[in-house]
Design a protein around this motif. Structure first.
Motif, PDB file in Angstrom:
ATOM      1  N   SER A   1       8.586  -6.043  17.696  1.00 57.19           N
ATOM      2  CA  SER A   1       9.699  -6.126  16.712  1.00 57.19           C
ATOM      3  C   SER A   1       9.715  -4.736  16.003  1.00 57.19           C
ATOM      4  O   SER A   1      10.756  -4.186  15.347  1.00 57.19           O
ATOM      5  N   LYS A   2       8.410  -3.884  15.725  1.00 56.53           N
ATOM      6  CA  LYS A   2       8.558  -2.749  15.396  1.00 56.53           C
ATOM      7  C   LYS A   2       9.373  -1.713  16.350  1.00 56.53           C
ATOM      8  O   LYS A   2       9.779  -0.824  15.770  1.00 56.53           O
ATOM      9  N   VAL A   3       9.146  -2.036  17.560  1.00 56.92           N
ATOM     10  CA  VAL A   3       9.743  -0.910  18.662  1.00 56.92           C
ATOM     11  C   VAL A   3      11.450  -1.141  18.130  1.00 56.92           C
ATOM     12  O   VAL A   3      11.923  -0.150  18.122  1.00 56.92           O
TER      13      VAL A   3
ATOM     14  N   LEU B   1       6.247 -11.218   0.033  1.00 63.80           N
ATOM     15  CA  LEU B   1       6.058 -11.826   1.194  1.00 63.80           C
ATOM     16  C   LEU B   1       4.522 -11.830   1.793  1.00 63.80           C
ATOM     17  O   LEU B   1       4.198 -12.638   2.518  1.00 63.80           O
ATOM     18  N   ARG B   2       3.896 -10.716   1.632  1.00 63.49           N
ATOM     19  CA  ARG B   2       2.538 -10.587   1.808  1.00 63.49           C
ATOM     20  C   ARG B   2       1.583 -11.606   1.489  1.00 63.49           C
ATOM     21  O   ARG B   2       0.780 -11.998   2.260  1.00 63.49           O
ATOM     22  N   GLN B   3       2.035 -12.278   0.452  1.00 64.73           N
ATOM     23  CA  GLN B   3       1.234 -13.443  -0.062  1.00 64.73           C
ATOM     24  C   GLN B   3       1.506 -14.676   0.618  1.00 64.73           C
ATOM     25  O   GLN B   3       0.353 -15.318   1.235  1.00 64.73           O
TER      26      GLN B   3
ATOM     27  N   ILE C   1      12.071  -2.813  -3.967  1.00 63.88           N
ATOM     28  CA  ILE C   1      12.366  -4.104  -3.511  1.00 63.88           C
ATOM     29  C   ILE C   1      11.147  -4.649  -2.721  1.00 63.88           C
ATOM     30  O   ILE C   1      10.676  -4.115  -1.851  1.00 63.88           O
ATOM     31  N   ASP C   2      10.766  -5.776  -3.405  1.00 63.90           N
ATOM     32  CA  ASP C   2       9.417  -6.698  -2.992  1.00 63.90           C
ATOM     33  C   ASP C   2       9.511  -7.982  -3.391  1.00 63.90           C
ATOM     34  O   ASP C   2       9.563  -8.115  -4.484  1.00 63.90           O
ATOM     35  N   ASN C   3       9.298  -8.866  -2.377  1.00 66.24           N
ATOM     36  CA  ASN C   3       9.395 -10.281  -2.834  1.00 66.24           C
ATOM     37  C   ASN C   3       7.978 -10.844  -2.693  1.00 66.24           C
ATOM     38  O   ASN C   3       7.786 -12.151  -2.579  1.00 66.24           O
TER      39      ASN C   3
ATOM     40  N   LEU D   1       0.675  -1.196  -0.006  1.00 61.72           N
ATOM     41  CA  LEU D   1       0.056   0.067   0.172  1.00 61.72           C
ATOM     42  C   LEU D   1       0.797   1.289   0.132  1.00 61.72           C
ATOM     43  O   LEU D   1       0.780   2.312  -0.954  1.00 61.72           O
ATOM     44  N   ILE D   2       1.838   1.222   0.956  1.00 68.70           N
ATOM     45  CA  ILE D   2       2.529   2.631   1.182  1.00 68.70           C
ATOM     46  C   ILE D   2       3.651   2.797   0.128  1.00 68.70           C
ATOM     47  O   ILE D   2       3.786   3.717  -0.581  1.00 68.70           O
ATOM     48  N   GLY D   3       4.344   1.547   0.006  1.00 72.23           N
ATOM     49  CA  GLY D   3       5.158   1.485  -1.029  1.00 72.23           C
ATOM     50  C   GLY D   3       4.883   1.832  -2.448  1.00 72.23           C
ATOM     51  O   GLY D   3       5.719   2.710  -2.953  1.00 72.23           O
TER      52      GLY D   3
END
Ligand code: NAD
Length: 356
Positions: free
Chosen positions: A185-187, A35-37, A31-33, A12-14
């Motif tokens: 993990s985001k922290v 992985l969302r799928q 860069i995108d593989n 979305l943002i990318g």
């Protein structure tokens, strides 16, 4: 040649970032593989957007690489070197429910992946501006300790509280609350991005997003609140509301407005900056309010069930106070409000369902 590297470029943002920067005249390496799928199944795949970017943006180049793969990432950065003036890092495992399925995958994508990106930037193009998409989940469930008042359709903060008028600002603690593994993990990534600014003097900007949304979201049940809701309303899929009687409040920012904020930061960067960024008081809604708007816009009724079980660590009320960013970048303005954002999402969902 001025090049921008965008991770998660089909997300979305990318994808919004790629289009925006291309329009501004930059060459864009994405860069995108997909992985969302892997995270969310076919509903969540962003392969369609990769195709669209490759077909419509002549100065876009796609790299099907994993941000965790140091060698592959270094190779991309080494080749481009100091031509890179901007890195926008959006690739992530973005769902806090999914994170508990594979904590190691979540952490390595979100934390290690961010470290790989920061380090490659430092090694090969240290003067580049680095934008990191963090999240309000870094505050864990502390927002749930605010004095909340129940209204007919939504929760609200007691008007006497300092966050009531403008939302939650960056002074809220990120420590000692329940974050979910995703929040944790985001922290780690958020603090790393700050540290590359404070310690190495790099121009890093950390944007702690509320709900980020827009017509390009590949909505899936575990991620993409409004996009998934619109999909369920338009396609007649069943929808489950998890807890809080459907009165939980989210602020929602259109991906364009967010990326425009990145652009303002790029033009006048700072080192180690942190901003809460979302729809703020300008654009927010409860689940029940969002359902009513989606139904009205699509002319369809949603089949939903109300589960008593809230998502662990989920916020009851979250509205971002964006005044720190507005003070630093007064020329930045919202283009979208709640209704115009939702209208675009509903229309895009209808359009996509016709083409399918
Ligand atoms: N959408 C929201 O509501 C929201 C809210 C707050 C913060 N954020 C953050 O904003 C960022 C962007 O969110 P989004 O909604 O655009 O996400 P998204 O899932 O739509 O896009 C992320 C993209 O990154 C790719 N990706 C994931 N792991 C990867 C890896 N290891 N290597 C390469 N590519 C990979 C995915 O395939 C996907 O296309 C994320 O960091 C997210 O945590 C999102």
């Amino acid at each position: 040649m001025t090049v921008a590297i965008v991770t998660g470029s089909a997300g979305l943002i990318g994808s919004e970032t790629c289009k925006f920067l291309h329009e501004k005249g930059l060459d864009v390496v994405g860069i995108d593989n997909d992985l969302r799928q892997y995270f969310f199944g076919a509903d969540g795949s962003t392969a369609w957007m990769r195709k669209e970017l490759e077909q419509t943006l002549p100065r876009y180049r796609h790299c099907d690489a994993d941000i965790r793969a140091e060698d592959a990432i270094s190779k991309i950065f080494r080749e481009l070197g100091k031509n890179v003036s901007l890195v926008v890092h959006t690739a992530a495992q973005p769902s806090h429910d999914w994170a508990m399925r594979e904590p190691v995958t979540d952490f390595t994508v979100n934390a290690n992946g961010t470290l790989v990106m920061l380090e490659a930037t430092r090694q090969f193009c240290p003067d580049a501006v680095f934008v990191f998409t963090s999240t309000n989940k870094v505050y864990g469930d502390l927002p749930n300790e605010l004095p909340l008042v129940e209204h007919e359709l939504r929760w609200e903060v007691d008007p006497a509280h300092r966050f009531a008028a403008h939302g939650i600002d960056e002074t809220m603690s990120i420590d000692q609350s329940k974050h979910s593994l995703f929040g944790a993990s985001k922290v780690a990534a958020d603090v790393l991005a700050q540290e590359y600014g404070r310690y190495f003097g790099m121009r890093t900007g950390t944007f702690r997003g509320g709900c980020l949304t827009g017509p390009a979201h590949s909505g899936a049940e575990l991620h993409g609140f409004l996009a998934w809701l619109a999909k369920c309303v338009v396609l007649g899929k069943p929808y489950t509301i998890f807890g809080y009687k459907g009165k939980q409040v989210r602020d929602n920012i259109h991906s364009y407005d967010l990326v425009n904020a990145f652009w303002h930061f790029y033009e006048k960067p700072r080192a180690g900056a942190v901003y809460n960024m979302g729809g703020s008081r300008h654009a927010n809604c409860s689940m029940l309010e969002a359902i009513a708007m989606c139904e009205e816009m699509s002319g369809k009724k949603l089949q939903y069930t109300l589960s008593d079980q809230a998502r662990s660590g989920d916020h009851i009320w979250y509205v971002s106070d964006v005044r720190r960013f507005q003070a630093d970048y007064p020329a930045w303005k919202y283009r979208y409000d709640m209704r115009t954002t939702l209208r675009e999402i509903v229309d895009a969902t209808i359009e996509r369902s016709r083409r399918a």
